[in-house]
Design a protein around this motif. Structure first.
Motif, PDB file in Angstrom:
ATOM      1  N   TRP A 149      39.912  39.718  44.155  1.00 32.25           N
ATOM      2  CA  TRP A 149      39.248  40.936  44.614  1.00 32.25           C
ATOM      3  C   TRP A 149      40.159  42.156  44.571  1.00 32.25           C
ATOM      4  CZ3 TRP A 149      34.161  41.770  45.590  1.00 32.25           C
ATOM      5  CH2 TRP A 149      33.345  40.634  45.589  1.00 32.25           C
ATOM      6  N   GLY A 150      41.402  41.912  44.221  1.00 40.40           N
ATOM      7  CA  GLY A 150      42.303  43.033  44.002  1.00 40.40           C
ATOM      8  C   GLY A 150      42.722  43.763  45.256  1.00 40.40           C
ATOM      9  N   GLU A 151      43.536  44.731  45.061  1.00 40.57           N
ATOM     10  CA  GLU A 151      44.067  45.536  46.138  1.00 40.57           C
ATOM     11  C   GLU A 151      42.966  46.347  46.779  1.00 40.57           C
ATOM     12  OE1 GLU A 151      47.538  46.308  46.946  1.00 40.57           O
ATOM     13  OE2 GLU A 151      47.935  44.415  45.934  1.00 40.57           O
ATOM     14  N   HIS A 152      43.078  46.477  48.062  1.00 39.03           N
ATOM     15  CA  HIS A 152      42.136  47.372  48.736  1.00 39.03           C
ATOM     16  C   HIS A 152      42.746  48.758  48.758  1.00 39.03           C
ATOM     17  CE1 HIS A 152      43.186  48.193  53.099  1.00 39.03           C
ATOM     18  NE2 HIS A 152      42.305  49.118  52.885  1.00 39.03           N
ATOM     19  N   ILE A 153      41.888  49.721  48.781  1.00 41.84           N
ATOM     20  CA  ILE A 153      42.326  51.123  48.739  1.00 41.84           C
ATOM     21  C   ILE A 153      43.201  51.414  49.956  1.00 41.84           C
ATOM     22  CG2 ILE A 153      41.490  53.487  48.333  1.00 41.84           C
ATOM     23  CD1 ILE A 153      38.941  50.705  48.812  1.00 41.84           C
TER      24      ILE A 153
END
Lengths: 104, 104
Positions: B99-103
DNA sequence: CAGGATCCGAGTAGATACTG
DNA sequence: CAGTATCTACTCGGATCCTG
């Protein structure tokens, strides 16, 4: 923690914040507004609920929708991101049950 | 939190304590003594390391073995309980990458 | 209605010094 | 070597009051 954003450390740090999972649970089951949460989780400070909701939105775990404007009403719902994650949480829950209570 | 020992809340609360996972990582990779941990994680206070090790032992995530008596030396190793849990942690790690990095 | 601003208290990390 | 004791600093939750 050095705010190591690259790892699960950061994630656990957030997830363990007070009331996060409880708030999620309510949204999960009732898809509620701010007032609903405040009503059902009456012992939690409004400021804290607000903070947690903001953080949850930043993590993209919940979605914020305006559903009326006078008076303004907001509905919170869970995102796919959270739903996919919740399966992992359930696995840990199962793991806990399997390994039982730790000696307190 | 009401110290609800029956749920994952309590578990996450512990797991997110400062340095827990980092200390585990070192034990995992090197099966070390107290001094080793202090040497490699030099910026962490000895009191904190000590506290975390005690808690980890209470959770039965690590084992404490005396390996010599003059001077006394103690070796920490991971238990089966932790090893079985670590698979769940890895799943969450994979999930994070997906889900990748969160902002931030 | 859905929060934001302020202030305060408790708990916990960290610095330093000491010990069986 | 493997910690413990003491004291300080800081973070974060919570109470209360306020607002677009």
């Amino acid at each position: 923690m050095e705010k190591c954003k690259c790892s699960v450390l950061w994630f656990f740090d957030f997830l363990s914040k007070k009331w996060v999972l409880l708030i999620i649970k309510w949204i999960w089951e009732w898809a509620v507004t701010f007032t609903d949460i405040k009503k059902y989780l009456w012992w939690i400070n409004a400021k804290i609920i607000s903070e947690r909701l903001t953080e949850l939105e930043e993590w993209e775990f919940i979605r914020r929708e305006i559903i009326s404007t006078k008076p303004i009403k907001i509905r919170y719902t869970l995102t796919e991101k959270w739903i996919s994650l919740s399966k992992e949480i359930e696995n840990i829950d199962k793991w806990m049950q399997k390994w039982g209570e730790h000696i307190s």
